[in-house]
Write an enzyme that holds these catalytic residues in place. Structure first.
Site, PDB file in Angstrom:
ATOM      1  N   HIS A 158      38.105  44.414  45.407  1.00  0.00           N
ATOM      2  CA  HIS A 158      38.880  45.482  46.052  1.00  0.00           C
ATOM      3  C   HIS A 158      39.231  45.154  47.489  1.00  0.00           C
ATOM      4  O   HIS A 158      39.854  45.957  48.175  1.00  0.00           O
ATOM      5  CB  HIS A 158      38.114  46.803  45.961  1.00  0.00           C
ATOM      6  CG  HIS A 158      37.775  47.154  44.545  1.00  0.00           C
ATOM      7  ND1 HIS A 158      36.640  46.679  43.920  1.00  0.00           N
ATOM      8  CD2 HIS A 158      38.433  47.864  43.614  1.00  0.00           C
ATOM      9  CE1 HIS A 158      36.620  47.113  42.674  1.00  0.00           C
ATOM     10  NE2 HIS A 158      37.694  47.825  42.461  1.00  0.00           N
ATOM     11  N   CYS A 166      36.290  42.945  38.759  1.00  0.00           N
ATOM     12  CA  CYS A 166      37.370  43.666  38.071  1.00  0.00           C
ATOM     13  C   CYS A 166      38.587  42.748  38.010  1.00  0.00           C
ATOM     14  O   CYS A 166      38.521  41.592  38.459  1.00  0.00           O
ATOM     15  CB  CYS A 166      37.695  44.977  38.801  1.00  0.00           C
ATOM     16  SG  CYS A 166      38.718  46.123  37.824  1.00  0.00           S
TER      17      CYS A 166
HETATM   18  N1  GLN Z   1      41.727  43.858  32.046  1.00  0.00           N
HETATM   19  C1  GLN Z   1      42.102  44.735  33.124  1.00  0.00           C
HETATM   20  C2  GLN Z   1      42.493  43.898  34.338  1.00  0.00           C
HETATM   21  O1  GLN Z   1      41.984  42.824  34.484  1.00  0.00           O
HETATM   22  C3  GLN Z   1      40.969  45.639  33.503  1.00  0.00           C
HETATM   23  C4  GLN Z   1      41.385  46.594  34.566  1.00  0.00           C
HETATM   24  C5  GLN Z   1      40.340  47.617  34.904  1.00  0.00           C
HETATM   25  O2  GLN Z   1      39.182  47.458  34.613  1.00  0.00           O
HETATM   26  N2  GLN Z   1      40.737  48.662  35.561  1.00  0.00           N
HETATM   27  O3  GLN Z   1      43.286  44.325  35.153  1.00  0.00           O
HETATM   28 ZN    ZN Z   2      37.620  47.045  36.182  1.00  0.00          ZN
END
Ligand code: GLN
Ligand code: ZN
Length: 759
Positions: free
Chosen positions: A700, A732
């Site tokens: 993030h 993420c």
């Molecule tokens: N596979 C999605 C990505 O990589 C997962 C996104 C999420 O967890 N919000 O963007």
């Molecule tokens: Zn995520």
């Protein structure tokens, strides 16, 4: 009957507040220009409510960012690291909301949290031992006077002291009990001031009361309000609850000296029963939340008016004392159907966004006073709507759901056996490295999608561009040395909308934005009818990706619970039924991916926790008992050697670890980098069987983590997780990141993996 609106959407009909705030952040408009736009939105909102005849209209429901943050700032609850920056009031406010980086310092934002069961994030107030709680702001009074100037006598809405104290974070030794007296004192001052402005009604929002309330909290609540209500003088106090029923405190609540009590008859499963069984005091107004503030379907008048009848006849509430209200703030629905130019009337006539809900309140309040309302044209028109809705039923889908057998929820063979088979087949190094799916969505990627959507480029051009991006993305991952490759998700705008677009049964809007937090808005698609897969969704991309590399490629899907939770759901069938339909659709895609040679498939469940009931006792029976099996249904049909991954954006599942394990995925990746890895202890404690990739760095922020830092995080993980079960990945997807920091971070991640493999 009278009517009441708990709160109105504050982003403006065309997200004016979002765009103005973003300009203000970039220094493109001045503070007073921003204030002017905000004022326009407030005035428009008030007029809409006034012209539709709303009796109780809120002020102070507006916010530049979040209403809990507003209450914190109003009472001087501003941690030192912000106040000492020496910023202006508005700058301090936004520093709390979004962090500050500039000449005067560098501070992160306050934490955000989805406290209840919506996608709205609240700011988490921080109370330090030396916080001096003091009414220092004037926003509630200013907005009251602003409305009064245009002839509207509003009720002043504000977060109540109980909910505030329960949700705040305490950074020192002191706890909420230590601040009780100060809160009572300052809220009393607030009441005094409201009195001095001749405010007629104040609305204290206390949604926390719909959660599990133990005896201690109950006593705390009663004491706080007994003292506070002693100070109310002329101003009438409405205690407003929403998102559920208040079964733990109903008796206490109705015994206190409130002038009005707001109860949720939509989500509160026990509300009607409580009112009927326990009675409702004759000297108070009952604000009956009967118009759903969370969903976009028209209100079914026959059902609502039946409920009103029950409240009158069975619970004995005088109809003069009933105020028909929204079930919660309208903040959770889009602004108005006026913004939907493309959607056909066949659909639109079934929907009510915020503005249309005002009309519903008005019609309901009139009909409720007519003894033979069944023959009123307004009633008949509404009644007919619910008789026939087009294109809803797909018998094949319903049959398929009905035919699901118990064994379809179980994947065979058992986890341990599969784990061994997969290790042999995939032959990955120990501590395998991977990513969560998306790679940076650079402007050329977004442009390609946009041009295709507007039909300015051909399908072939669109596909070729994405293939080129995929090939580059894979070459990059190979160069970096990642073990499990992804295609990069260049074809997706949003992880739910993308799948919705390929499913039958979905309807899309143009302008139906809902605030998620601050300036971030989402546009949830609408589940209109029975859902099925229209066509293969991701096969083209995953197959192409596989042709570009000899390494295993991970297919990327969104799971059924997340698709449901981030859509507006149907109200004519249960959430469980809807989720199973979606699960079958995604199951088809899983099996197709497998048939096309994809050995690893990730099924994201980013929003799994969102609809977890607010009362713990309901967690399993009302939700997890069908949500978790729905996930298993998606992958139970694959071969033992196919590896199923899932991903969650948060690590807040310490309290539902057995349920997460029962999803029976082979690998789960999640965000742990920001939570001090506390979750690892719980995983160990519960003997978590699923292999895990607790994200090693925070995506993030643009910061590049060093190799040492990642090695250190991995060291902590290895203490708690068996070597054979640990994966290494970011926390993420990388779509919001820039290309250079992404590469640098992943290079360091792979270097860290190599280090610990040889250590
Ligand atoms: N596979 C999605 C990505 O990589 C997962 C996104 C999420 O967890 N919000 O963007
Ligand atoms: Zn995520």
């Amino acid at each position: 009957m009278k009517t009441s609106v708990i709160g109105y959407p504050r982003i403006g009909e065309n997200r004016e507040l979002k765009f103005a705030s973003e300009k203000f952040f970039k220094g493109q408009i001045t503070e007073s220009e921003l204030d002017e736009i905000a004022k326009e939105i407030r005035v428009q909102n008030w007029f809409k409510q006034l012209t539709s005849g709303t009796s109780f209209i809120s002020s102070n429901d507006f916010s530049y960012y979040d209403n809990v943050l507003d209450a914190a700032v109003l009472f001087n609850i501003i941690p030192k690291r912000y106040s000492k920056l020496g910023l202006s009031k508005k700058e301090t406010y936004f520093a709390l909301a979004r962090g500050y980086q500039g000449e005067k310092g560098d501070v992160k934002a306050l934490a955000m949290k989805k406290w209840f069961n919506t996608n709205y994030h609240y700011l988490v107030p921080e109370i330090d031992d030396d916080t001096e709680v003091k009414l220092v702001g004037s926003k509630p009074f200013d907005e009251f006077l602003e409305a009064k100037k245009i002839g509207i006598n509003t009720k002043v809405a504000i977060v109540g002291p109980f909910t505030f104290l329960k949700l705040a974070r305490y950074t020192g030794e002191k706890k909420k009990e230590d601040f009780k007296e100060a809160f009572i004192r300052e809220y009393s001052t607030l009441l005094e001031k409201l009195n001095s402005f001749n405010v007629k009604w104040v609305q204290f929002d206390e949604p926390y009361l719909v959660k599990d309330i133990n005896d201690e909290d109950k006593a705390f609540f009663v004491e706080t309000y007994t003292k506070l209500l002693g100070k109310k003088d002329n101003v009438k106090v409405l205690l407003q609850t929403y998102f559920g029923d208040v079964r733990d405190v109903y008796k206490e609540l109705t015994a206190l000296d409130f002038d009005g009590i707001g109860l949720d008859f939509v989500e509160g499963r026990k509300t009607l029963e409580l009112v009927e069984n326990e009675g409702f005091p004759k000297d108070k107004l009952l604000f009956a939340g009967l118009v759903n503030g969370k969903n976009i379907w028209k209100n079914e008048y026959s059902k609502t008016l039946d409920r009103v009848k029950s409240i009158v006849t069975r619970a004995g509430v005088d109809s003069k004392n009933i105020v028909i209200s929204t079930s919660c703030s309208l903040l959770h629905v889009p602004n108005s159907l006026d913004g939907e130019k493309k959607l056909s009337d066949d659909y639109k006539k079934h929907f009510a966004f915020a503005k249309e809900k005002l009309m519903e309140l008005s019609e309901l309040s009139v009909l409720a006073d007519i003894s033979g309302y069944e023959s009123d044209a307004r009633f008949i028109k509404n009644y007919k709507l619910f008789e026939n809705r087009k294109n809803v039923v797909d018998e094949a889908v319903e049959k398929r759901v009905a035919a699901i057998k118990d064994e379809d929820y179980t994947r065979l063979p058992a986890f341990e056996e599969r784990e061994a088979i997969q290790k042999e087949k995939l032959n990955l190094p120990i501590f395998p490295t991977t990513t969560i799916g998306s790679f940076p969505q650079t402007s050329d990627v977004k442009r390609n999608r946009k041009l295709f959507k507007k039909a300015e480029i051909s399908k072939e051009e669109y596909v070729d561009f994405n293939k080129k991006k995929i090939a580059e993305c894979i070459a990059l991952q190979e160069e970096i040395g990642l073990d499990v490759i992804v295609h990069g998700e260049y074809e997706r705008n949003d992880m739910v909308e993308y799948f919705g677009e390929h499913l039958a049964g979905y309807v899309f809007t143009e302008n139906a934005w809902v605030q998620s937090y601050g300036t971030r808005c989402v546009k949830p698609p609408i589940i209109w009818g029975d859902v099925s897969r229209k066509e293969a969704i991701t096969i083209l991309w995953s197959k192409y990706a596989k042709s570009c590399t000899d390494k295993p490629v991970k297919g990327m899907l969104t799971g059924p619970v997340t698709i449901l939770n981030w859509s507006f759901p149907r109200e004519d069938i249960s959430l469980k039924e809807s989720t199973l339909q979606i699960a079958l659709a995604i199951r088809d895609e899983v099996l197709d991916l497998e048939a096309n040679g994809i050995d690893i498939i990730q099924i994201d469940e980013a929003a799994l926790r969102e609809k977890l009931p607010l009362r713990k006792s309901d967690w399993y029976s009302e939700y997890l008992d069908w949500a978790i099996p729905a996930f298993r249904l998606v992958h139970s049909g694959v071969k033992p050697q196919t590896q199923i991954h899932t991903h969650m954006c948060y690590s807040e599942f310490t309290d539902i670890i057995p349920a997460i394990d029962a999803m029976d995925a082979d690998v789960i990746t999640f965000e742990a980098s920001r939570s001090d890895l506390l979750i690892l202890d719980s995983l160990k404690e519960h003997n978590f069987k699923t292999e895990v990739g607790p994200g090693v760095y925070d995506i993030h922020s643009p910061r590049v983590p060093s190799v040492e830092e990642i090695v250190e995080a991995l060291g902590k993980m290895r203490e708690k997780i068996d070597a054979g079960k640990l994966w290494i990945n970011p926390d993420c997807g990388l779509k919001t990141r820039g290309e250079s920091e992404t590469k640098a971070s992943l290079v360091n991640l792979v270097a860290a993996a190599k280090q610990i493999r040889t250590a």
